[in-house]
Design a protein around this motif. Structure first.
Motif, short mmCIF file in Angstrom:
data_model
loop_
_atom_site.label_atom_id
_atom_site.label_comp_id
_atom_site.label_asym_id
_atom_site.label_seq_id
_atom_site.Cartn_x
_atom_site.Cartn_y
_atom_site.Cartn_z
N GLY A 122 12.77 24.80 22.53
CA GLY A 122 13.55 23.91 23.19
C GLY A 122 14.34 22.76 22.58
N HIS A 123 14.15 22.66 21.00
CA HIS A 123 14.88 21.89 20.24
C HIS A 123 16.44 22.04 20.01
CE1 HIS A 123 10.81 20.06 19.68
NE2 HIS A 123 10.49 21.44 19.33
N THR A 124 17.01 21.15 20.06
CA THR A 124 18.74 21.18 19.45
C THR A 124 18.69 21.40 18.01
OG1 THR A 124 18.94 19.57 21.26
CG2 THR A 124 20.81 19.80 19.38
N VAL A 125 19.52 22.22 17.75
CA VAL A 125 20.15 22.78 16.27
C VAL A 125 21.42 22.60 15.93
CG1 VAL A 125 19.83 24.54 14.53
CG2 VAL A 125 18.21 24.76 16.29
N GLY A 126 21.66 21.59 15.01
CA GLY A 126 22.79 21.39 14.31
C GLY A 126 22.82 21.70 13.12
N SER A 127 23.68 21.39 11.97
CA SER A 127 24.11 21.65 10.77
C SER A 127 23.95 20.59 9.53
CB SER A 127 25.06 22.71 10.45
OG SER A 127 26.51 21.90 11.00
N HIS A 128 23.72 20.93 8.46
CA HIS A 128 23.81 19.80 7.51
C HIS A 128 24.33 20.50 6.03
CE1 HIS A 128 22.05 16.15 5.94
NE2 HIS A 128 21.18 16.75 5.10
N THR A 129 25.45 21.08 6.17
CA THR A 129 26.16 21.85 4.89
C THR A 129 25.30 23.24 4.65
OG1 THR A 129 25.19 20.69 3.33
CG2 THR A 129 27.21 19.74 3.93
#
Length: 216
Positions: free
Chosen positions: A64-71
């Motif tokens: 249930g966590h949010t996943v974004g990006s970082h290159t």
């Protein structure tokens, strides 16, 4: 909403973010600590790390966590030619999205490695419907210090601000060690952890940021 400036936190609200993972032996313990206190975080994953550990990337999403990006490779984008920097961002996004598979979707949240950016890159991302996450409180958990020192510094800076987006990294053992006690202290001091979540659609066709409250 188009930037961190649009994410308005009420006094006592905290956003926990974790960069550079997922990493075996570390990220699962971070997830266990967050589960123990019933709170959610935002994980800004490297494409290379997600590609190497797709099961972990999927576990983050399933919990249930949010996943974004970082290159893709944690390059200092400010030192790259414009097109190379944009390609590094896009490659990272694609790798994280692929690693997630059907476990969850990639949120439009992005953080610059080393917080190093240019006006061109920031503007390009915002125009491309991405949300750049800045940092209010840098835990500096990458310093070779004890878990207690890092936690004390983080809490001190949080108390001075009253709310904010906190930067951690789910690749360091000291972060694994400090998190349970830090979450307990946040609870004791009356803070509320909120999770960033993109809506499916928003005004002007852009994604909209909401802060979902979790009990600490």
């Amino acid at each position: 909403m188009a930037s961190t400036a649009d994410i308005i936190l009420r006094p006592g609200e905290v956003i926990l973010t974790f960069d550079d993972g997922p990493r075996a032996g570390k990220t699962p313990k971070i997830l266990d600590a967050l589960d123990q206190y019933g709170v959610k975080g935002t994980f800004l994953m490297l494409g290379s790390a997600a590609k190497a550990n797709p099961e972990l990337a999927q576990e983050v999403a399933r919990r249930g966590h949010t996943v974004g990006s970082h290159t893709f490779d944690h390059a200092n984008l400010a030192n790259l030619p414009r097109q190379a920097a944009l390609d590094e961002i896009a490659r990272g996004e694609a790798a994280v999205a692929e690693a997630l598979g059907g476990a969850g979707r990639l949120a439009p949240f992005f953080r610059f490695p080393y917080l190093a950016q240019t006006g061109f890159l920031r503007t390009s991302l915002l125009h491309g419907d991405m949300v750049v996450l800045d940092v209010d409180i840098d835990s500096k958990d990458y310093y070779k210090e004890s878990a207690e020192t890092v936690a004390a510094r983080t809490l001190s800076r949080l108390d001075a601000r009253g709310s904010g987006i906190i930067l951690f990294h789910d690749i360091h053992q000291r972060t694994v060690e400090l998190l349970p006690d830090l979450l307990a202290e946040l609870q004791a001091r009356g803070y509320s952890v909120v999770r960033l979540a993109p809506k499916d659609s928003g005004v002007f066709g852009r994604s909209v940021i909401t802060a979902e409250l979790s009990d600490v």
